[in-house]
Scaffold this motif. Structure first.
Motif, short mmCIF file in Angstrom:
data_model
loop_
_atom_site.label_atom_id
_atom_site.label_comp_id
_atom_site.label_asym_id
_atom_site.label_seq_id
_atom_site.Cartn_x
_atom_site.Cartn_y
_atom_site.Cartn_z
N ILE A 1 1.03 -1.02 -0.07
CA ILE A 1 0.05 0.13 0.11
C ILE A 1 0.85 1.12 -0.03
O ILE A 1 1.94 1.39 0.80
N ALA A 2 0.74 2.25 -0.93
CA ALA A 2 1.44 3.28 -0.99
C ALA A 2 0.56 4.43 -1.17
O ALA A 2 -0.53 4.55 -1.65
N GLY A 3 1.37 5.96 -0.92
CA GLY A 3 0.46 6.93 -1.03
C GLY A 3 1.18 7.61 -2.19
O GLY A 3 2.43 8.09 -2.12
N ILE A 4 0.56 7.60 -3.48
CA ILE A 4 1.14 8.07 -4.62
C ILE A 4 0.53 9.32 -5.11
O ILE A 4 -0.40 9.71 -4.78
N ASN A 5 1.27 9.86 -6.02
CA ASN A 5 1.05 11.30 -6.54
C ASN A 5 0.53 11.14 -7.80
O ASN A 5 0.18 11.86 -8.77
N TYR A 6 1.21 9.79 -8.57
CA TYR A 6 1.19 9.67 -10.02
C TYR A 6 1.20 8.16 -10.44
O TYR A 6 1.98 7.62 -9.50
N SER A 7 0.53 7.80 -11.46
CA SER A 7 0.70 6.46 -11.93
C SER A 7 0.28 6.70 -13.30
O SER A 7 -0.66 7.34 -13.70
N PRO A 8 0.61 5.74 -14.19
CA PRO A 8 0.53 5.93 -15.52
C PRO A 8 -0.97 5.18 -15.60
O PRO A 8 -1.62 5.30 -17.13
N ASN B 1 -7.37 9.99 -16.26
CA ASN B 1 -7.73 11.03 -16.80
C ASN B 1 -7.05 11.22 -18.43
O ASN B 1 -6.02 10.84 -18.61
N GLU B 2 -7.70 12.32 -19.02
CA GLU B 2 -7.56 12.26 -20.55
C GLU B 2 -5.96 12.76 -20.56
O GLU B 2 -5.27 12.29 -21.63
N LEU B 3 -5.59 13.79 -19.93
CA LEU B 3 -4.30 14.21 -20.09
C LEU B 3 -3.06 13.18 -19.57
O LEU B 3 -2.21 12.87 -20.58
N ASN B 4 -3.23 12.32 -18.76
CA ASN B 4 -2.50 11.31 -18.60
C ASN B 4 -2.68 10.22 -19.58
O ASN B 4 -1.35 9.65 -19.79
N LYS B 5 -3.75 9.75 -20.11
CA LYS B 5 -3.72 9.03 -21.38
C LYS B 5 -2.75 9.23 -22.54
O LYS B 5 -2.13 8.71 -23.07
N GLN B 6 -2.72 10.78 -22.65
CA GLN B 6 -2.22 11.08 -23.92
C GLN B 6 -0.82 11.04 -23.73
O GLN B 6 -0.03 10.75 -24.34
N PHE B 7 -0.27 11.44 -22.29
CA PHE B 7 1.01 11.60 -21.94
C PHE B 7 1.71 10.15 -21.93
O PHE B 7 2.87 10.13 -22.50
N VAL B 8 1.03 9.10 -21.40
CA VAL B 8 1.42 7.61 -21.28
C VAL B 8 1.69 7.20 -22.82
O VAL B 8 2.81 6.55 -23.15
N PHE C 1 -1.43 24.71 -13.36
CA PHE C 1 -1.87 24.04 -14.48
C PHE C 1 -2.18 22.60 -14.49
O PHE C 1 -2.25 22.20 -13.19
N ASP C 2 -2.60 22.24 -15.63
CA ASP C 2 -2.99 20.94 -15.29
C ASP C 2 -1.80 19.94 -15.73
O ASP C 2 -1.22 20.16 -16.50
N SER C 3 -1.79 18.56 -15.21
CA SER C 3 -0.58 17.74 -15.22
C SER C 3 -1.54 16.25 -15.36
O SER C 3 -2.24 16.02 -15.02
N PRO C 4 -0.74 15.37 -15.94
CA PRO C 4 -0.98 13.88 -16.16
C PRO C 4 -1.54 13.32 -14.66
O PRO C 4 -2.20 12.64 -14.55
N ARG C 5 -1.08 14.16 -13.64
CA ARG C 5 -1.04 13.59 -12.39
C ARG C 5 -2.44 14.29 -11.53
O ARG C 5 -2.75 14.04 -10.49
N GLY C 6 -2.85 15.29 -12.29
CA GLY C 6 -4.15 15.99 -11.78
C GLY C 6 -3.78 17.56 -11.68
O GLY C 6 -2.58 18.02 -12.21
N PRO C 7 -4.70 18.28 -11.18
CA PRO C 7 -4.49 19.84 -11.16
C PRO C 7 -3.25 20.25 -10.02
O PRO C 7 -3.13 19.60 -9.02
N ILE C 8 -2.81 21.13 -10.62
CA ILE C 8 -1.39 21.67 -9.83
C ILE C 8 -1.37 23.06 -9.61
O ILE C 8 -1.82 23.95 -10.41
N MET C 9 -1.28 23.48 -8.13
CA MET C 9 -1.06 25.10 -8.02
C MET C 9 0.06 25.05 -7.17
O MET C 9 0.19 24.41 -6.23
N ILE C 10 1.03 25.96 -7.49
CA ILE C 10 2.09 26.29 -6.53
C ILE C 10 1.54 27.37 -5.49
O ILE C 10 1.07 28.51 -5.54
N ASP C 11 1.61 26.87 -4.39
CA ASP C 11 1.33 27.67 -3.19
C ASP C 11 2.34 28.97 -2.97
O ASP C 11 3.28 28.44 -2.34
N PRO C 12 1.78 29.99 -2.71
CA PRO C 12 2.80 31.08 -2.68
C PRO C 12 3.05 31.19 -1.19
O PRO C 12 4.16 31.83 -1.05
#
Length: 410
Positions: free
Chosen positions: A291-298, A302-309, A358-369
């Protein structure tokens, strides 16, 4: 005699012409060199030179390969440009050594005149580079190094993390494990800053959820034989063992966990690396059930990840891993920042990078200021064997995991 004088005149003329051409050539070369460096804020430069500081040898070499592969894939998809500017890449190997990294940094910044920096892998290297980029006012996109203090006491306006922090990596699965797997845990990680920070975060979150860490074990980095440490962990008779190991260390640990006879007897859980292709592919059946806590997997749906893979497999002949997407996202973030800033000047890029999303293959990303760290989803997954391959099946989504603005450990 007249012939000789005529020859001398022609020779002198040719020498003058050569001198003029050489002068013109030098002027053109100087102009080109200036164009590839930092502009004056008007966005006039037509190219951007990016310096990578990565650990290309040793335990972390596969991680560096993933970052470079992902970054290059993004460039391929965008005509070799970021923010409309042609990209030139310079890569240096820091050997996961802070002193080596400082030398390579100075080569890139002072000798090769790069505009921007990407990297490193190691948190220790990141801490060593932090003061240098602050002094030189060079923007560093942290593509992997997860050291917590880069978002707390050592936060810099010139360092923006696109990967994750050790706090995020260690804390995200702790509540689920305490509630669904067991209350008594032994935890292990290599004896270096990232290992200690991941376990620190896990322990705090696990115990806040009602669990108890009964033992912490820290083998040396690059350990070949984990048997003594596994024996020490098993002797505590825990409900689960939680571990953080990356690269070749992670492969050896997972393989030896099974060989030592603990697989199926004591549940193994871990950080995102234990649900990542870089470890699950070479370990195969040994990784089943983790069991792992992941932030990405192929396998994220989601559509962007499918295209990326699909694009990654076509280019490299294999599935991407979390480090591949870190490189891809570093390029995506720079692309958006340069476009919006209209400049390569650090002062202008900083204004855009704070709070950029921005949108990423892992999901939405925002850089916390508040921390210069990404706010992102994590996924609690369980490694399942399907058609001969390990697939991390998502059990639960932990949305918008946000790092505290200040250290909770002080």
């Amino acid at each position: 005699m007249k012939k000789k004088k005529g020859f001398l005149k022609r020779a002198a003329g040719m020498m003058m012409l050569a001198a003029m051409l050489m002068a013109a050539g030098c002027a053109q070369s100087s102009s080109t060199s200036s164009g590839s460096g930092s502009d004056k804020g008007e966005g006039s430069s037509s190219s951007v030179k990016i310096g990578f500081i990565l650990s290309q040898t040793g335990t972390f070499a596969p991680l560096s390969e993933g970052i470079l592969n992902g970054f290059q894939l993004y460039l391929d998809q965008h005509n070799g440009t970021l923010g409309g500017k042609k990209v030139e890449i310079k890569v240096e190997d820091d050997e996961a050594n802070p002193q080596v990294a400082l030398r390579k940094y100075r080569q890139l910044v002072h000798a090769q005149k790069v505009d921007l920096l990407v990297g490193p892998i190691s948190s220790a290297v990141a801490y060593a580079l932090r003061d240098e980029v602050e002094k030189d006012k060079k923007v560093l996109i942290d593509a992997n190094a997860a050291g917590d203090d880069l978002s707390w006491g050592k936060k810099s306006d010139y360092v923006y993390r696109v990967s994750f922090s050790n706090w995020q990596n260690g804390s995200n699965a702790a509540k689920y494990l305490a509630e669904q797997v067991g209350k008594k845990a032994v935890i292990l990680a290599p004896d270096y800053p990232a290992g200690k920070e991941v376990l620190r975060a896990f322990k705090a979150a696990f115990e806040a959820a009602g669990g108890k860490v009964v033992k912490e074990i820290y083998p040396k980095l690059n350990t070949n034989d984990f048997a003594p440490y596994l024996q020490e962990a098993a002797a505590e008779k825990p409900d689960l063992i939680y571990a953080f190991f990356a690269g070749s260390d992670g492969i050896r640990f997972v393989t030896q966990y099974k060989e030592f006879g603990l697989k199926g007897k004591i549940p193994l859980a871990g950080s995102l690396e234990f649900g990542d292709e870089l470890i699950t592919q070479p370990t195969g059946e040994a990784a089943e059930g983790i069991i792992a806590g992941i932030n990405y997997s192929p396998y994220l749906d989601n559509e962007l990840n499918k295209q990326f893979v699909e694009a990654y497999k076509a280019k490299y002949g294999k599935l991407p891993n979390v480090f591949s997407v870190e490189g891809y996202d570093a390029a995506a973030m720079l692309d958006k920042a340069i476009t919006e800033a209209g400049s390569l000047r650090s002062e202008n890029l900083i204004k855009v990078l704070k709070g950029i999303s921005f949108d990423s293959p892992r999901g939405p990303i925002m850089i916390d200021p508040a921390t210069n760290n990404p706010i992102q989803n994590f996924y609690i997954s369980k490694n399942t064997l399907k058609d001969g391959a390990i697939v991390p099946e998502v059990i639960e989504t932990v949305e918008k995991v946000t790092m505290p603005e200040t250290s909770p450990f002080e």
